[in-house]
Design a protein around this motif. Structure first.
Motif, PDB file in Angstrom:
ATOM      1  N   SER A  17      -4.325   5.596  10.865  1.00  0.00           N
ATOM      2  CA  SER A  17      -5.042   4.649  10.020  1.00  0.00           C
ATOM      3  C   SER A  17      -4.898   3.251  10.549  1.00  0.00           C
ATOM      4  N   GLY A  18      -5.327   2.212   9.797  1.00  0.00           N
ATOM      5  CA  GLY A  18      -5.223   0.839  10.273  1.00  0.00           C
ATOM      6  C   GLY A  18      -4.856  -0.128   9.190  1.00  0.00           C
ATOM      7  N   GLU A  20      -4.335  -3.553   6.779  1.00  0.00           N
ATOM      8  CA  GLU A  20      -5.309  -4.455   6.186  1.00  0.00           C
ATOM      9  C   GLU A  20      -5.279  -5.780   6.911  1.00  0.00           C
ATOM     10  N   SER A  89      -3.768   0.012   5.543  1.00  0.00           N
ATOM     11  CA  SER A  89      -5.105   0.483   5.901  1.00  0.00           C
ATOM     12  C   SER A  89      -6.052   0.496   4.714  1.00  0.00           C
ATOM     13  N   SER A  93     -10.304   4.054   6.234  1.00  0.00           N
ATOM     14  CA  SER A  93      -9.744   4.128   7.586  1.00  0.00           C
ATOM     15  C   SER A  93      -8.433   4.904   7.631  1.00  0.00           C
ATOM     16  N   VAL A  94      -8.087   5.577   6.562  1.00  0.00           N
ATOM     17  CA  VAL A  94      -6.850   6.347   6.517  1.00  0.00           C
ATOM     18  C   VAL A  94      -7.093   7.743   7.090  1.00  0.00           C
ATOM     19  N   GLY A 173      -3.714   2.266  15.251  1.00  0.00           N
ATOM     20  CA  GLY A 173      -4.282   1.070  14.647  1.00  0.00           C
ATOM     21  C   GLY A 173      -4.628  -0.018  15.643  1.00  0.00           C
ATOM     22  N   TYR A 204     -10.715  -0.819  12.648  1.00  0.00           N
ATOM     23  CA  TYR A 204      -9.292  -0.663  12.360  1.00  0.00           C
ATOM     24  C   TYR A 204      -8.628   0.391  13.240  1.00  0.00           C
ATOM     25  N   SER A 205      -9.388   1.021  14.119  1.00  0.00           N
ATOM     26  CA  SER A 205      -8.872   2.110  14.943  1.00  0.00           C
ATOM     27  C   SER A 205      -8.932   1.783  16.423  1.00  0.00           C
TER      28      SER A 205
END
Length: 212
Positions: A17-18, A20, A89, A93-94, A173, A204-205
């Motif tokens: 994930s990424g 915030e 994240s 995006s999880v 991430g 985010y990845s």
């Protein structure tokens, strides 16, 4: 290869994930990707013998075995991973997997133990007979910066080679908190790539891959 630390390289690096915050994109993102690629080429140029020596020098002797995902220790470690992913994240995006999804037949999950204590974990998801994905990589908090993540990565690469995979990929991430993880992956020869399997482009990845 988001192969689980509280997501930092010290805890393993595979994020799933990424975090915030503002995503890394544009010129900065391209510079980061070029930097990762240069780092991977630099490690590769040292030759496999020298790299193997470097890795063994600092890594502890772990007991790594296939885990049935039934013990309380591994449940706690995975819960900590999922909590970290949720903290860093956006929901869309999880990509971290919970216990139920990690029990899928396409996934093999290993736990690493040191002196009877759980030190970390990692998994491989088989995408096809020649391509695997690193998942759920995490180092327990008490064992950060002790070479656990590198030992787990070496184990995954050995297992993938034994299976006859031609390629191993991962998603991690794009934010600064994941920079140490990206360095770890570059050290083991992973280079930036596009989305694979069922992933899609996501600011985010970061997607990375390595030919075996």
């Amino acid at each position: 290869m988001r192969a689980m630390p509280r997501v930092s390289a010290g805890s393993g690096g595979c994020r799933d994930s990424g975090p915030e915050g503002a995503p890394v994109a544009g010129i900065r993102g391209r510079r980061d990707a070029r930097g990762i690629a240069r780092m991977a080429r630099s490690y590769a140029s040292r030759g496999p013998g020298k790299l193997k020596t470097m890795k063994h020098r600092s890594e502890p002797a772990l007991q790594i075995h296939v885990d049935p995902l039934t013990g309380p220790e591994i449940a706690d470690l995975l819960r900590a991973h999922l909590d970290d992913v949720a903290r860093h994240s956006p929901p869309e995006s999880v990509h971290a997997l919970d216990l139920a999804r990690l029990r899928h037949s396409a996934i093999t999950f290993w736990s690493a133990w040191l002196d009877g204590a759980l030190a970390g974990c990692v998994a491989i998801r088989e995408l096809d007979p020649h391509h695997g994905e690193v998942k759920s990589m995490r180092t327990a908090a008490a064992y950060l910066r002790k070479g656990i993540a590198a030992a787990l990565m070496r184990h995954v690469l050995e297992q993938a080679t034994r299976r006859g995979y031609r390629r191993l990929s991962l998603e991690t991430g794009s934010m600064a908190v994941f920079a140490p993880a990206r360095v770890l992956y570059a050290r083991f020869g992973f280079e930036p790539c596009g989305p694979f399997a069922d992933y899609v482009e996501d600011p985010y990845s970061v997607f990375m891959t390595r030919v075996l």
